[in-house]
Design an enzyme around this catalytic site. Structure first.
Site, PDB file in Angstrom:
ATOM      1  N   ASN A  38      -6.543  -5.052  -5.162  1.00 26.03           N
ATOM      2  CA  ASN A  38      -7.641  -4.364  -4.487  1.00 26.03           C
ATOM      3  C   ASN A  38      -7.470  -2.838  -4.446  1.00 26.03           C
ATOM      4  O   ASN A  38      -8.458  -2.116  -4.366  1.00 26.03           O
ATOM      5  CB  ASN A  38      -7.743  -4.941  -3.064  1.00 26.03           C
ATOM      6  CG  ASN A  38      -8.490  -4.028  -2.120  1.00 26.03           C
ATOM      7  OD1 ASN A  38      -9.717  -4.018  -2.089  1.00 26.03           O
ATOM      8  ND2 ASN A  38      -7.746  -3.237  -1.345  1.00 26.03           N
ATOM      9  N   THR A  59     -16.294   1.765   3.985  1.00 18.55           N
ATOM     10  CA  THR A  59     -14.841   1.920   4.101  1.00 18.55           C
ATOM     11  C   THR A  59     -14.481   3.392   3.928  1.00 18.55           C
ATOM     12  O   THR A  59     -15.322   4.198   3.506  1.00 18.55           O
ATOM     13  CB  THR A  59     -14.090   1.134   2.994  1.00 18.55           C
ATOM     14  OG1 THR A  59     -14.224   1.866   1.764  1.00 18.55           O
ATOM     15  CG2 THR A  59     -14.613  -0.278   2.816  1.00 18.55           C
ATOM     16  N   ASP A 118       3.420   1.419  -4.863  1.00 18.49           N
ATOM     17  CA  ASP A 118       2.489   2.216  -5.665  1.00 18.49           C
ATOM     18  C   ASP A 118       2.092   1.370  -6.872  1.00 18.49           C
ATOM     19  O   ASP A 118       2.923   1.103  -7.743  1.00 18.49           O
ATOM     20  CB  ASP A 118       3.176   3.517  -6.104  1.00 18.49           C
ATOM     21  CG  ASP A 118       2.266   4.375  -6.980  1.00 18.49           C
ATOM     22  OD1 ASP A 118       1.165   3.902  -7.369  1.00 18.49           O
ATOM     23  OD2 ASP A 118       2.663   5.508  -7.295  1.00 18.49           O
ATOM     24  N   VAL A 119       0.834   0.963  -6.956  1.00 23.15           N
ATOM     25  CA  VAL A 119       0.407   0.035  -8.021  1.00 23.15           C
ATOM     26  C   VAL A 119       0.530   0.641  -9.419  1.00 23.15           C
ATOM     27  O   VAL A 119       0.502  -0.088 -10.415  1.00 23.15           O
ATOM     28  CB  VAL A 119      -1.049  -0.461  -7.830  1.00 23.15           C
ATOM     29  CG1 VAL A 119      -1.191  -1.286  -6.570  1.00 23.15           C
ATOM     30  CG2 VAL A 119      -2.055   0.682  -7.875  1.00 23.15           C
ATOM     31  N   VAL A 173     -19.679  -0.631   0.296  1.00 29.42           N
ATOM     32  CA  VAL A 173     -19.006  -1.217   1.449  1.00 29.42           C
ATOM     33  C   VAL A 173     -18.544  -0.064   2.329  1.00 29.42           C
ATOM     34  O   VAL A 173     -17.970   0.907   1.830  1.00 29.42           O
ATOM     35  CB  VAL A 173     -17.790  -2.070   1.007  1.00 29.42           C
ATOM     36  CG1 VAL A 173     -17.218  -2.818   2.206  1.00 29.42           C
ATOM     37  CG2 VAL A 173     -18.177  -3.040  -0.102  1.00 29.42           C
ATOM     38  N   LYS A 226     -13.523   0.208 -13.933  1.00 28.56           N
ATOM     39  CA  LYS A 226     -14.003  -1.061 -13.390  1.00 28.56           C
ATOM     40  C   LYS A 226     -14.521  -1.976 -14.504  1.00 28.56           C
ATOM     41  O   LYS A 226     -14.470  -3.202 -14.391  1.00 28.56           O
ATOM     42  CB  LYS A 226     -15.079  -0.810 -12.328  1.00 28.56           C
ATOM     43  CG  LYS A 226     -14.540  -0.088 -11.082  1.00 28.56           C
ATOM     44  CD  LYS A 226     -13.424  -0.875 -10.388  1.00 28.56           C
ATOM     45  CE  LYS A 226     -13.006  -0.269  -9.067  1.00 28.56           C
ATOM     46  NZ  LYS A 226     -11.938  -1.049  -8.396  1.00 28.56           N
ATOM     47  N   ASP A 242       0.861  -1.191   0.000  1.00 21.23           N
ATOM     48  CA  ASP A 242       0.000   0.000   0.000  1.00 21.23           C
ATOM     49  C   ASP A 242       0.895   1.238   0.000  1.00 21.23           C
ATOM     50  O   ASP A 242       2.081   1.176   0.329  1.00 21.23           O
ATOM     51  CB  ASP A 242      -0.910  -0.024   1.243  1.00 21.23           C
ATOM     52  CG  ASP A 242      -2.168   0.833   1.072  1.00 21.23           C
ATOM     53  OD1 ASP A 242      -2.037   1.999   0.663  1.00 21.23           O
ATOM     54  OD2 ASP A 242      -3.269   0.326   1.354  1.00 21.23           O
ATOM     55  N   TYR A 269     -14.351   6.182 -13.051  1.00 25.44           N
ATOM     56  CA  TYR A 269     -14.406   5.012 -12.175  1.00 25.44           C
ATOM     57  C   TYR A 269     -15.119   3.856 -12.869  1.00 25.44           C
ATOM     58  O   TYR A 269     -14.628   2.723 -12.900  1.00 25.44           O
ATOM     59  CB  TYR A 269     -15.121   5.386 -10.873  1.00 25.44           C
ATOM     60  CG  TYR A 269     -15.101   4.306  -9.812  1.00 25.44           C
ATOM     61  CD1 TYR A 269     -13.963   4.059  -9.051  1.00 25.44           C
ATOM     62  CD2 TYR A 269     -16.232   3.535  -9.555  1.00 25.44           C
ATOM     63  CE1 TYR A 269     -13.952   3.071  -8.067  1.00 25.44           C
ATOM     64  CE2 TYR A 269     -16.228   2.551  -8.570  1.00 25.44           C
ATOM     65  CZ  TYR A 269     -15.088   2.324  -7.837  1.00 25.44           C
ATOM     66  OH  TYR A 269     -15.081   1.341  -6.867  1.00 25.44           O
TER      67      TYR A 269
HETATM   68  N1  NAD Z   1     -16.140   0.640  -0.607  1.00 24.45           N
HETATM   69  C1  NAD Z   1     -16.960   0.367  -1.593  1.00 24.45           C
HETATM   70  O1  NAD Z   1     -18.163   0.659  -1.519  1.00 24.45           O
HETATM   71  C2  NAD Z   1     -16.458  -0.323  -2.817  1.00 24.45           C
HETATM   72  C3  NAD Z   1     -17.415  -0.848  -3.692  1.00 24.45           C
HETATM   73  C4  NAD Z   1     -16.993  -1.490  -4.835  1.00 24.45           C
HETATM   74  C5  NAD Z   1     -15.638  -1.614  -5.097  1.00 24.45           C
HETATM   75  N2  NAD Z   1     -14.719  -1.084  -4.237  1.00 24.45           N
HETATM   76  C6  NAD Z   1     -13.311  -1.251  -4.566  1.00 24.45           C
HETATM   77  O2  NAD Z   1     -12.671  -1.958  -3.548  1.00 24.45           O
HETATM   78  C7  NAD Z   1     -11.297  -1.608  -3.514  1.00 24.45           C
HETATM   79  C8  NAD Z   1     -10.890  -1.233  -2.110  1.00 24.45           C
HETATM   80  O3  NAD Z   1     -11.656  -0.096  -1.728  1.00 24.45           O
HETATM   81  P1  NAD Z   1     -11.954   0.327  -0.226  1.00 24.45           P
HETATM   82  O4  NAD Z   1     -13.389   0.684  -0.182  1.00 24.45           O
HETATM   83  O5  NAD Z   1     -11.430  -0.671   0.689  1.00 24.45           O
HETATM   84  O6  NAD Z   1     -11.135   1.712  -0.185  1.00 24.45           O
HETATM   85  P2  NAD Z   1     -10.122   2.341   0.863  1.00 24.45           P
HETATM   86  O7  NAD Z   1      -9.969   3.744   0.441  1.00 24.45           O
HETATM   87  O8  NAD Z   1     -10.558   2.043   2.255  1.00 24.45           O
HETATM   88  O9  NAD Z   1      -8.780   1.542   0.600  1.00 24.45           O
HETATM   89  C9  NAD Z   1      -8.064   1.653  -0.586  1.00 24.45           C
HETATM   90  C10 NAD Z   1      -6.607   1.430  -0.280  1.00 24.45           C
HETATM   91  O10 NAD Z   1      -5.892   1.478  -1.518  1.00 24.45           O
HETATM   92  C11 NAD Z   1      -4.700   2.203  -1.299  1.00 24.45           C
HETATM   93  N3  NAD Z   1      -4.214   2.785  -2.544  1.00 24.45           N
HETATM   94  C12 NAD Z   1      -4.756   3.790  -3.261  1.00 24.45           C
HETATM   95  N4  NAD Z   1      -3.989   4.083  -4.322  1.00 24.45           N
HETATM   96  C13 NAD Z   1      -2.933   3.244  -4.276  1.00 24.45           C
HETATM   97  C14 NAD Z   1      -1.784   3.070  -5.083  1.00 24.45           C
HETATM   98  N5  NAD Z   1      -1.555   3.841  -6.168  1.00 24.45           N
HETATM   99  N6  NAD Z   1      -0.897   2.100  -4.760  1.00 24.45           N
HETATM  100  C15 NAD Z   1      -1.105   1.336  -3.660  1.00 24.45           C
HETATM  101  N7  NAD Z   1      -2.164   1.459  -2.857  1.00 24.45           N
HETATM  102  C16 NAD Z   1      -3.067   2.414  -3.149  1.00 24.45           C
HETATM  103  C17 NAD Z   1      -5.058   3.261  -0.276  1.00 24.45           C
HETATM  104  O11 NAD Z   1      -3.902   3.756   0.376  1.00 24.45           O
HETATM  105  C18 NAD Z   1      -6.005   2.500   0.637  1.00 24.45           C
HETATM  106  O12 NAD Z   1      -5.305   1.900   1.704  1.00 24.45           O
HETATM  107  C19 NAD Z   1     -11.116  -0.480  -4.529  1.00 24.45           C
HETATM  108  O13 NAD Z   1     -10.617  -1.016  -5.744  1.00 24.45           O
HETATM  109  C20 NAD Z   1     -12.522   0.034  -4.703  1.00 24.45           C
HETATM  110  O14 NAD Z   1     -12.707   0.647  -5.955  1.00 24.45           O
HETATM  111  C21 NAD Z   1     -15.110  -0.445  -3.088  1.00 24.45           C
END
Ligand code: NAD
Ligand code: NAD
Lengths: 252, 262
Positions: free
Chosen positions: B80, B189, B53-54, B187, B156, B38, B152
């Site tokens: 993720n 978060t 950094d992804v 979710v 996706k 992360d 977004y």
């Molecule tokens: N929360 C929701 O409702 C939801 C719904 C559908 C999909 N998602 C997807 O689930 C995944 C996780 O989301 P979340 O809700 O846990 O979000 P979050 O913001 O809680 O966590 C995302 C994490 O990704 C890290 N990150 C961001 N850019 C990065 C990079 N360039 N390199 C490395 N790490 C990086 C951040 O530091 C963070 O820790 C995402 O792909 C998001 O699009 C989330």
């Protein structure tokens, strides 16, 4: 023959293949077609052949200012914009292991970013015209995966979903602009020409691709153009955000 | 710790927060050695943290080399990490925003699959065979629009289809590496922090709860369970699939509202 009477349609990738076939049909149906392509020679030749109802304008779909110019040229020449076909695209074979980041970006910039920028540039002009129809060409590879089309699948998946976004956005804003995606199977155009002569096992590339389709043949650009014509015309006035498949049964 | 995944090594990108952190915890509880990759470490985070950094290919090279050296193998890759990129429409989104969101959500997953395969190819019993499971987090926004910005939803959609391409490629190469996409609904978060700031957490959450036929958002662990199942051999016949865990959002007709009145 006036299903597009009074309608001006901007066609990216209008110099070749599906875009060119659509341009011919648009003009034949009483509309005006703007052929926007990075291939100037082919684009100009077709516009000349189609006569007063057609115009060529140079376009690189991955460049935002290029789109601004193309839309301005369209409105200046024909007085408005009612239809947009995002047909410019590149077909590239690569797998997850051999696709470089630069190649992934190049394909997604043309097929994905290019379609986004086209929609974005067209909407203000369509609002001015009181509404419009946007047609984005995705692919069967925006519906199903292929091991040999990593970056292409990603880009066409993006087009499939961004189309739904544009449809919903325009509906919410009450713009009277519809947006749909078209998903062709393998169509006999210059894009797939290199694959037809390769041999795969004891089959020619053409045979191999033909037999993929339940109808047992490749599609013709005109067949896809007829689906696009329907979507550009008011006949499809209740369709938006949908996936229109033209694939000889491939994904059935 | 012994468990279903003991002896296996998992990388979770974005594992410091939300769905990633919950997935990391479940994978670790099942016995896997978890590497959280992360941008920033979590307080009291699970597993071994590696700054990553992804979007940067060099960062992937360094991460894989580090994991193969320290943990010695790679079995599970959870792509993720993701960003929402704000609430831009087709009209309001600029090219920079588009590219930033694609870079993290689409290119980041592409690179994650690419380097995962390199790592997993050395993982089989004699290091000449390969085995593994790749889980990519897409979204309901990769199945239908209306739940996020154009950038977004397009990113996706890209993840949904590139996952299928990777699944077929690995099957054809006889790699015994599976690849699937998970499509979560809402979710709870930190990804929603901006929205909570904008409309208040309670009101915002109530609005999103209501969009789900089952009447509520998910807790991160509910998505983590899906990730765990796809990561483990329990899902051994599942590849190239779209697994929705969305409280029924995509099952019926969704009543859509703009996220932000623009
Ligand atoms: N929360 C929701 O409702 C939801 C719904 C559908 C999909 N998602 C997807 O689930 C995944 C996780 O989301 P979340 O809700 O846990 O979000 P979050 O913001 O809680 O966590 C995302 C994490 O990704 C890290 N990150 C961001 N850019 C990065 C990079 N360039 N390199 C490395 N790490 C990086 C951040 O530091 C963070 O820790 C995402 O792909 C998001 O699009 C989330
Ligand atoms: N032919 C098929 O089998 C097939 C199948 C499914 C989808 N498609 C899609 O249909 C669309 C049209 O393809 P086609 O088969 O007619 O291909 P084609 O190669 O005949 O035509 C594509 C046109 O796009 C133009 N173009 C490429 N990059 C451009 C750029 N950056 N800016 C402006 N113009 C650019 C080319 O110059 C060409 O004129 C593409 O999006 C393609 O992905 C084709």
């Amino acid at each position: 023959m006036s299903r597009l009477e009074g309608k001006v349609v901007l066609i990216s990738g209008g110099a070749s293949g599906i875009g060119a076939a659509t341009a011919r049909l648009v003009v034949r149906q009483g509309g005006q077609a703007v052929l926007a392509d990075r291939d100037e020679a082919k684009g100009r030749a077709l516009a000349d052949e189609l006569g007063d109802g057609a115009l060529f304008t140079a376009l690189d779909v991955a460049d935002e200012t290029s789109w601004t110019k193309a839309v301005a040229a369209t409105v200046e020449t024909f007085g408005g914009l009612h239809g947009l076909l995002n047909a410019a695209g590149v077909g590239v074979r690569n797998s997850i292991e051999d696709c470089s980041l630069a190649e992934f970006r190049r394909v997604n910039d043309i097929n994905g970013l290019g379609t986004f920028l086209g929609c974005k540039a067209a909407i203000p002009a369509m609002k001015q015209a009181g509404g419009g129809s946007i047609v984005n060409i995705s692919s069967v590879l925006g519906l199903r995966g292929a091991s040999y089309a990593m970056a292409y699948c990603a880009s066409k998946g993006a087009v499939r979903l961004l189309t739904k976004h544009v449809a919903l956005h325009c509906a919410q804003m009450k713009y009277n602009i519809r947006c749909n995606s078209v998903h062709p199977g393998y169509i006999d155009t210059p894009m797939i020409a290199p694959r037809l002569d390769q041999s795969i096992g004891n089959m020619s590339g053409r045979q191999w691709l033909e037999e993929l389709h339940p109808l047992g043949r490749l599609g013709r650009a005109e067949e896809v153009a007829h689906m696009i014509l329907f979507l550009l015309s008011d006949e499809s006035s209740f369709s938006t955000g949908s996936e229109f498949v033209c694939d000889g049964g491939l994904t059935a | 710790m012994s468990g279903e995944l003991s002896g296996q090594v998992a990388i979770v990108t974005g594992g410091a927060s939300g769905i990633g952190a919950a997935s990391a915890a479940l994978l670790a509880a099942a016995g896997a050695a978890v590497v959280v990759a992360d941008l920033n470490a979590a307080k009291d985070g699970i597993g071994r943290f590696v700054r990553h950094d992804v979007t940067a290919e060099e960062s992937w090279q360094a991460l894989l080399a580090d994991v193969l050296e320290r943990e010695g193998r790679l079995d599970i890759m959870i792509n993720n990490a993701g960003i929402s990129g704000g609430a831009g429409s087709v009209e309001s989104t600029d090219v920079e925003t588009w590219q930033r969101v694609q870079a993290v959500n689409a290119e980041g997953v592409f690179l994650g699959c690419k380097y995962a395969i390199q790592g997993m190819k050395r993982t089989g019993p004699d290091k000449s065979t390969s085995k593994g499971s790749i889980v990519n987090i897409s979204s309901v926004a990769g199945l239908q629009a209306g739940a996020g910005s154009i950038a977004y939803t397009a990113s996706k959609g890209a993840v949904r289809l590139l996952s299928k391409s990777v699944a077929l490629y690995c099957a054809e190469q006889k790699y015994d590496i599976r690849c699937n996409a998970v499509h979560p609904g809402g979710v709870d978060t930190p990804i929603f922090d901006l929205l909570w700031q904008f409309m208040g957490r309670d009101q915002g959450k109530a609005m999103i709860d209501k969009r789900h036929p089952i009447g509520r958002m998910a807790e991160p662990g509910e998505i983590g369970e899906v990730v765990l199942w796809l990561a483990s051999d329990r899902s051994s016949f599942v590849t190239g699939a779209e697994i929705a865990a969305d409280g029924g959002i995509t099952t019926g007709l969704m009543r859509r509202q703009p996220f932000v009145a623009s």
